[in-house]
Scaffold this active site. Sequence first.
Site, mmCIF file in Angstrom:
data_model
loop_
_atom_site.group_PDB
_atom_site.id
_atom_site.type_symbol
_atom_site.label_atom_id
_atom_site.label_comp_id
_atom_site.label_asym_id
_atom_site.label_seq_id
_atom_site.Cartn_x
_atom_site.Cartn_y
_atom_site.Cartn_z
ATOM 1 C CB SER A 1 9.756 19.033 27.589
ATOM 2 O OG SER A 1 9.763 18.184 26.528
ATOM 3 C CG HIS B 1 14.375 18.301 25.048
ATOM 4 N ND1 HIS B 1 13.582 19.276 24.833
ATOM 5 C CD2 HIS B 1 13.889 17.503 25.774
ATOM 6 C CE1 HIS B 1 12.520 19.139 25.189
ATOM 7 N NE2 HIS B 1 12.401 17.998 25.636
HETATM 8 C C1 GTR Z 1 8.793 14.073 23.428
HETATM 9 C C2 GTR Z 1 7.652 14.811 22.880
HETATM 10 C C3 GTR Z 1 7.645 16.242 23.051
HETATM 11 C C4 GTR Z 1 8.258 16.710 24.499
HETATM 12 C C5 GTR Z 1 9.096 15.646 25.074
HETATM 13 C C6 GTR Z 1 9.414 15.944 26.385
HETATM 14 O O1 GTR Z 1 8.790 12.794 23.477
HETATM 15 O O2 GTR Z 1 7.538 14.349 21.638
HETATM 16 O O3 GTR Z 1 6.853 17.003 22.652
HETATM 17 O O4 GTR Z 1 7.273 16.801 25.332
HETATM 18 O O5 GTR Z 1 8.872 14.326 24.787
HETATM 19 O O6 GTR Z 1 8.489 16.309 27.208
HETATM 20 O O7 GTR Z 1 10.374 15.632 26.943
#
Ligand code: GTR
Length: 409
Positions: A249, A390
């Site tokens: 991420s 995710h």
């Molecule tokens: C979210 C962000 C993403 C990603 C994510 C993370 O809020 O919008 O770009 O980086 O966090 O790091 O889990």
Amino acid sequence: TLTTLGLMAQPEANYDETKVPKFSVPDPLTTFSGEAITDSQEWEEKRKLEIYQFFEKQIYGKVPALLDEYSFKVIEQDNQALEGKAQRKQITVGLKKNNRTLNFNILLYLPNGNEKAPVFLGYNFHGNHTVTDDPNVIIPEAWNENNADLKISSNKATEASRGVRMHRWSIDKMLDNGYGLATVYYGEIDPDKNDFSDGLHSLFYAEEQTKPKTNEWGSIAAWAYGLSRAMDYLENDTNISNVIVFGHSRLGKAALWAGATDDRFSGVISNNSGCGGAALFKRKFGETIGHINNSFPHWFSESFKKYSNKEEILPVDQHQLLALIAPRPLYVASAVEDEWADPKGEFLSTQYASKVYGLYGKKGIDLTEFPETDRPIQQTMAYHMRSGKHDVTAYDWDQYMTWAETFAK
Ligand code: GTR
């Protein structure tokens, strides 16, 4: 429609493939002045540098100066850690500039029984003690984002959060397969909040300065820099053969930029890195430049803000960031339910970067169809679309290890 995300109202995210704007992909093999690049030498001499400088000045931001001093100290070591499977070392790295110091700790596990091991280096989100239940791992003092599920409150990690992120790190399997792991808590490099008074940036300020200059580093570039400083130690550890940088991420964005800025990393893994990572900006699918600059104003350089909701004027896209890593092995991974990160955009940028790998006789992603879920494609460049959300899972690590065995050892 508008949705309020942080500072300014932003257009709602698009998740409809038919509403993806028509755009032309900036050609990695044509210079900004229109010259065609035909071999790897021309790429390196004429094109790679101009792309690199663009990303450096307009997206992630420049590192302002060299450090005054660098030091490291092994502060803890056990040659029979994890039931004798591993050697554990904890190393404090000290960075010094303008008489200010920043310390961070590397947790390193190396498999016993091998003279030299390849190592995965990756940041963790909440502390080295969260990746394992090993009671000897040091809990960080630095600011930590509160997270009720992970038992972190009052912005400080405690014993309560030991081992809470074990599922994201297949440490046992890594050791069984002959890999080591090095990890660092990213908040020790720069606390992840819109505040430039602390962390790495503040070491470099002139008197009265309170934030980086317009073209200078945001937090992602600072985290990438921290990975390189961890590498300064790791490359001198005689039990390590090579280091593959990994990140999930936002930390996948940092891993990619670290891979692009530091060719000592022998391989790079981007896990669900999304917007500002492996995904193409110009598709405007899921998170966009406007969203990310608005929710996380500290991640990129100030100069990047001019591209918020103006993707069409950006002369590059993220496949060119991936191309900067060529010819070193690169793995980009997505997850089906991670639409905010635009899995298809992550795949396409991997595919579009392939022709630069081709200049070196390395195989990229030559599929034209979007690959099936849970069917990894592994060449020097690799891609998989995992089922699920995710996250980083045991499945992801299994694929990374299989790939590294052939391409990145
Ligand atoms: C979210 C962000 C993403 C990603 C994510 C993370 O809020 O919008 O770009 O980086 O966090 O790091 O889990």
